[in-house]
Design a protein around this motif. Structure first.
Motif, PDB file in Angstrom:
ATOM      1  N   ALA A 186     -21.034   0.479 -20.961  1.00 39.26           N
ATOM      2  CA  ALA A 186     -21.430   1.887 -21.054  1.00 39.26           C
ATOM      3  C   ALA A 186     -22.505   2.128 -22.104  1.00 39.26           C
ATOM      4  O   ALA A 186     -23.234   3.112 -22.035  1.00 39.26           O
ATOM      5  N   ASN A 187     -22.597   1.239 -23.074  1.00 41.26           N
ATOM      6  CA  ASN A 187     -23.564   1.399 -24.164  1.00 41.26           C
ATOM      7  C   ASN A 187     -24.756   0.484 -23.916  1.00 41.26           C
ATOM      8  O   ASN A 187     -24.784  -0.666 -24.345  1.00 41.26           O
ATOM      9  N   THR A 188     -25.752   0.995 -23.204  1.00 43.75           N
ATOM     10  CA  THR A 188     -26.952   0.218 -22.899  1.00 43.75           C
ATOM     11  C   THR A 188     -28.058   1.170 -22.479  1.00 43.75           C
ATOM     12  O   THR A 188     -27.834   2.382 -22.323  1.00 43.75           O
ATOM     13  N   PHE A 189     -29.248   0.630 -22.278  1.00 41.81           N
ATOM     14  CA  PHE A 189     -30.358   1.410 -21.743  1.00 41.81           C
ATOM     15  C   PHE A 189     -30.184   1.552 -20.236  1.00 41.81           C
ATOM     16  O   PHE A 189     -29.615   0.678 -19.577  1.00 41.81           O
ATOM     17  N   VAL A 190     -30.696   2.634 -19.684  1.00 38.23           N
ATOM     18  CA  VAL A 190     -30.468   2.964 -18.277  1.00 38.23           C
ATOM     19  C   VAL A 190     -30.987   1.891 -17.318  1.00 38.23           C
ATOM     20  O   VAL A 190     -30.496   1.772 -16.187  1.00 38.23           O
ATOM     21  N   ALA A 191     -31.966   1.092 -17.738  1.00 42.63           N
ATOM     22  CA  ALA A 191     -32.498   0.063 -16.841  1.00 42.63           C
ATOM     23  C   ALA A 191     -31.414  -0.888 -16.360  1.00 42.63           C
ATOM     24  O   ALA A 191     -31.479  -1.401 -15.238  1.00 42.63           O
ATOM     25  N   THR A 192     -30.413  -1.132 -17.199  1.00 40.47           N
ATOM     26  CA  THR A 192     -29.319  -2.031 -16.822  1.00 40.47           C
ATOM     27  C   THR A 192     -28.639  -1.538 -15.554  1.00 40.47           C
ATOM     28  O   THR A 192     -28.468  -2.287 -14.583  1.00 40.47           O
ATOM     29  N   THR A 193     -28.244  -0.288 -15.557  1.00 41.06           N
ATOM     30  CA  THR A 193     -27.517   0.250 -14.408  1.00 41.06           C
ATOM     31  C   THR A 193     -28.450   0.639 -13.264  1.00 41.06           C
ATOM     32  O   THR A 193     -28.048   0.593 -12.102  1.00 41.06           O
ATOM     33  N   LEU A 194     -29.687   1.010 -13.573  1.00 42.92           N
ATOM     34  CA  LEU A 194     -30.627   1.317 -12.496  1.00 42.92           C
ATOM     35  C   LEU A 194     -30.843   0.097 -11.603  1.00 42.92           C
ATOM     36  O   LEU A 194     -30.970   0.231 -10.380  1.00 42.92           O
ATOM     37  N   ALA A 195     -30.887  -1.077 -12.199  1.00 46.27           N
ATOM     38  CA  ALA A 195     -31.061  -2.290 -11.398  1.00 46.27           C
ATOM     39  C   ALA A 195     -29.947  -2.428 -10.372  1.00 46.27           C
ATOM     40  O   ALA A 195     -30.172  -2.862  -9.237  1.00 46.27           O
ATOM     41  N   ILE A 196     -28.741  -2.058 -10.779  1.00 48.04           N
ATOM     42  CA  ILE A 196     -27.585  -2.093  -9.868  1.00 48.04           C
ATOM     43  C   ILE A 196     -27.720  -1.003  -8.807  1.00 48.04           C
ATOM     44  O   ILE A 196     -27.529  -1.236  -7.606  1.00 48.04           O
ATOM     45  N   THR A 197     -28.075   0.188  -9.247  1.00 49.12           N
ATOM     46  CA  THR A 197     -28.204   1.331  -8.346  1.00 49.12           C
ATOM     47  C   THR A 197     -29.287   1.094  -7.301  1.00 49.12           C
ATOM     48  O   THR A 197     -29.138   1.475  -6.131  1.00 49.12           O
ATOM     49  N   TYR A 198     -30.401   0.455  -7.707  1.00 42.08           N
ATOM     50  CA  TYR A 198     -31.478   0.164  -6.762  1.00 42.08           C
ATOM     51  C   TYR A 198     -30.993  -0.685  -5.587  1.00 42.08           C
ATOM     52  O   TYR A 198     -31.537  -0.599  -4.484  1.00 42.08           O
ATOM     53  N   CYS A 199     -29.982  -1.496  -5.821  1.00 35.32           N
ATOM     54  CA  CYS A 199     -29.432  -2.359  -4.758  1.00 35.32           C
ATOM     55  C   CYS A 199     -28.475  -1.603  -3.848  1.00 35.32           C
ATOM     56  O   CYS A 199     -27.996  -2.160  -2.852  1.00 35.32           O
ATOM     57  N   GLY A 200     -28.176  -0.361  -4.190  1.00 31.95           N
ATOM     58  CA  GLY A 200     -27.182   0.399  -3.442  1.00 31.95           C
ATOM     59  C   GLY A 200     -25.773   0.113  -3.909  1.00 31.95           C
ATOM     60  O   GLY A 200     -24.808   0.650  -3.351  1.00 31.95           O
ATOM     61  N   ALA A 201     -25.629  -0.725  -4.932  1.00 24.29           N
ATOM     62  CA  ALA A 201     -24.314  -1.083  -5.450  1.00 24.29           C
ATOM     63  C   ALA A 201     -23.860  -0.067  -6.497  1.00 24.29           C
ATOM     64  O   ALA A 201     -24.626   0.816  -6.906  1.00 24.29           O
ATOM     65  N   THR A 202     -22.627  -0.200  -6.948  1.00 24.31           N
ATOM     66  CA  THR A 202     -22.033   0.728  -7.895  1.00 24.31           C
ATOM     67  C   THR A 202     -21.836   0.066  -9.254  1.00 24.31           C
ATOM     68  O   THR A 202     -21.176  -0.976  -9.345  1.00 24.31           O
ATOM     69  N   PRO A 203     -22.386   0.645 -10.331  1.00 27.56           N
ATOM     70  CA  PRO A 203     -22.088   0.133 -11.659  1.00 27.56           C
ATOM     71  C   PRO A 203     -20.646   0.479 -12.039  1.00 27.56           C
ATOM     72  O   PRO A 203     -20.187   1.605 -11.817  1.00 27.56           O
ATOM     73  N   VAL A 204     -19.938  -0.480 -12.583  1.00 30.93           N
ATOM     74  CA  VAL A 204     -18.585  -0.276 -13.093  1.00 30.93           C
ATOM     75  C   VAL A 204     -18.639  -0.547 -14.592  1.00 30.93           C
ATOM     76  O   VAL A 204     -19.034  -1.643 -15.013  1.00 30.93           O
ATOM     77  N   LEU A 205     -18.261   0.446 -15.390  1.00 25.30           N
ATOM     78  CA  LEU A 205     -18.489   0.372 -16.826  1.00 25.30           C
ATOM     79  C   LEU A 205     -17.250  -0.061 -17.605  1.00 25.30           C
ATOM     80  O   LEU A 205     -16.123   0.316 -17.268  1.00 25.30           O
ATOM     81  N   VAL A 206     -17.501  -0.835 -18.666  1.00 24.51           N
ATOM     82  CA  VAL A 206     -16.481  -1.101 -19.683  1.00 24.51           C
ATOM     83  C   VAL A 206     -17.033  -0.610 -21.015  1.00 24.51           C
ATOM     84  O   VAL A 206     -18.235  -0.385 -21.165  1.00 24.51           O
ATOM     85  N   ASP A 207     -16.148  -0.458 -21.979  1.00 24.30           N
ATOM     86  CA  ASP A 207     -16.551   0.055 -23.290  1.00 24.30           C
ATOM     87  C   ASP A 207     -17.151  -1.068 -24.131  1.00 24.30           C
ATOM     88  O   ASP A 207     -17.097  -2.244 -23.777  1.00 24.30           O
ATOM     89  N   CYS A 208     -17.720  -0.674 -25.271  1.00 21.58           N
ATOM     90  CA  CYS A 208     -18.335  -1.639 -26.184  1.00 21.58           C
ATOM     91  C   CYS A 208     -17.467  -1.809 -27.430  1.00 21.58           C
ATOM     92  O   CYS A 208     -16.500  -1.072 -27.660  1.00 21.58           O
ATOM     93  N   LEU A 209     -17.846  -2.786 -28.240  1.00 27.14           N
ATOM     94  CA  LEU A 209     -17.090  -3.143 -29.431  1.00 27.14           C
ATOM     95  C   LEU A 209     -17.749  -2.584 -30.691  1.00 27.14           C
ATOM     96  O   LEU A 209     -18.969  -2.487 -30.772  1.00 27.14           O
ATOM     97  N   PRO A 210     -16.939  -2.242 -31.721  1.00 24.10           N
ATOM     98  CA  PRO A 210     -17.526  -1.904 -33.013  1.00 24.10           C
ATOM     99  C   PRO A 210     -18.208  -3.135 -33.612  1.00 24.10           C
ATOM    100  O   PRO A 210     -17.887  -4.263 -33.277  1.00 24.10           O
ATOM    101  N   GLY A 211     -19.160  -2.908 -34.490  1.00 26.39           N
ATOM    102  CA  GLY A 211     -19.794  -4.027 -35.186  1.00 26.39           C
ATOM    103  C   GLY A 211     -20.951  -4.609 -34.433  1.00 26.39           C
ATOM    104  O   GLY A 211     -22.071  -4.707 -34.939  1.00 26.39           O
ATOM    105  N   THR A 212     -20.718  -5.027 -33.181  1.00 26.73           N
ATOM    106  CA  THR A 212     -21.788  -5.601 -32.368  1.00 26.73           C
ATOM    107  C   THR A 212     -22.352  -4.609 -31.369  1.00 26.73           C
ATOM    108  O   THR A 212     -23.485  -4.767 -30.908  1.00 26.73           O
ATOM    109  N   TYR A 213     -21.555  -3.610 -30.972  1.00 29.66           N
ATOM    110  CA  TYR A 213     -21.923  -2.613 -29.955  1.00 29.66           C
ATOM    111  C   TYR A 213     -22.073  -3.225 -28.569  1.00 29.66           C
ATOM    112  O   TYR A 213     -22.540  -2.561 -27.643  1.00 29.66           O
TER     113      TYR A 213
END
Length: 365
Positions: free
Chosen positions: A82-109
């Motif tokens: 969930a913590n990333t730039f939109v290009a990450t998920t847009l690449a998935i969306t462009y394929c017609g696929a669905t992004p499935v999100l997980v959370d990020c960690l403290p310290g490293t993000y």
């Protein structure tokens, strides 16, 4: 005045190498898939420790074409963070696929590997971790989960050029990886550019065709492809810069260590995890503060460049408003979006400049 990124200093240092490389492209007038592209691809593959590197138009397309080559399509799911730039998920969306999100960690993000398995369904076709801010994600844990479930890993290495663990660099862990060569990246062109790395011969050949209108040779088109080629001029610039990348990464890490030391105990600031040696190349140096917005304003008024990467987590972006994502499922990404702040970071950053930034931060608190 301290800029957020200082591209002019880097150009001045490399002017004697870059100008002849650019002039050579102009002289030869081979502007599309010229020899500098092949030369850079070979050098970057060797640098990353992989068999193949394929130059493409930009980092978003690098991720997109990697997924297309894997056969990701409508109805599929790809797990990312969930913590990333939109290009990450847009690449998935462009394929017609669905992004499935997980959370990020403290310290490293970075992506929390412990949340991945609960998100895997029969529709899951890939896992896309992000080496965010230049820090290698917990890739060994993610690879173990992926191998257990027979899923390919697509590394989003758009900010991770040169980050490594146990001598293995970002871009060499997964089935395939995407890089960005946007000008501000650790390895940046003088315009848009991207690259894909893989050890899979068949996948590499498919990506080469996909980037070039689906064509294995001119006027013969065997698949639906894209016009997504790395520009020859940009490849020439990247070829000059690549040999300097490790030294630049070391300079970034040194500056990050200065920041961490000098900001210790200042206000409510939380400094980033520096990670194991070589595992973080500090594309960005990101701190946290509950007074982030006021601090950002103070820095700007004091002549210090700063930014927020990123103020809106993926699950809150308007383009995904119909996904039904619950912000409560991503508490860390939610919290960090309101606290993260990126301070000046570039290889030429001096300790005196870091001291000046720190002084301005201290004056705020």
């Amino acid at each position: 005045m301290i800029p957020f990124v200082d591209l002019q200093s880097q150009y001045k240092a490399l002017k004697a190498e870059i100008d002849p490389a650019v002039t050579a492209v102009m002289t030869q007038c081979n502007f599309v898939l010229g020899q500098p592209v092949a030369d850079f691809e070979k050098a970057f593959a060797e640098y990353c420790g992989v068999k193949h590197a394929i130059g493409v138009a930009n980092g978003t397309e690098a991720l997109h074409l990697a997924l297309v080559a894997l056969g990701i399509k409508e109805g599929d799911e790809v797990i990312t963070v969930a913590n990333t730039f939109v290009a990450t998920t847009l690449a998935i969306t462009y394929c017609g696929a669905t992004p499935v999100l997980v959370d990020c960690l403290p310290g490293t993000y970075n992506m929390d590997p412990a949340q991945i398995e609960a998100k895997i369904t029969p529709k899951t076709k890939a896992i896309m971790p992000v080496h965010l801010y230049g820090q290698l994600v917990d890739i060994e844990s993610i690879m173990a989960i992926a191998d257990q479930h027979g899923l390919p890993v697509v590394e989003d290495a758009c900010q991770g050029h040169g980050a490594q663990k146990k001598g293995k660099k970002a871009g060499a862990w997964g089935k395939v990886a995407g890089f960005s060569f946007y000008p501000g990246k650790n390895l940046g062109a003088y315009g848009d550019g991207g690259g894909i790395t893989t050890n899979d011969d068949a996948l590499a050949e498919k990506i080469r065709q996909l980037r070039n209108l689906g064509s294995p040779k001119k006027y013969y088109h065997e698949m639906v492809g894209f016009n997504s080629r790395l520009d020859t001029m940009q490849a020439a610039v990247l070829g000059v810069k690549l040999p300097h990348l490790d030294a630049w990464s070391a300079s970034r890490a040194r500056a990050a260590a200065w920041y961490n030391e000098k900001l210790k105990g200042v206000g409510d600031i939380i400094c980033p995890d520096l990670g194991e040696a070589g595992s973080h190349v500090f594309h960005l140096y990101v701190i946290r503060s509950k007074q982030r917005d006021a601090l950002l304003e103070h820095l700007g008024k004091s002549g210090v460049g700063a930014g927020i990467h990123y103020p809106v987590p993926i699950h809150r972006l308007g383009l995904y408003k119909d996904m039904g994502w619950n912000p409560a499922d991503y508490p860390n990404a939610e919290l960090f979006a309101g606290e993260i702040l990126s301070l000046p970071m570039f290889p030429e950053l001096t300790e005196a400049q870091v001291d000046e930034v720190v002084a301005v931060v201290k004056s705020f608190f």
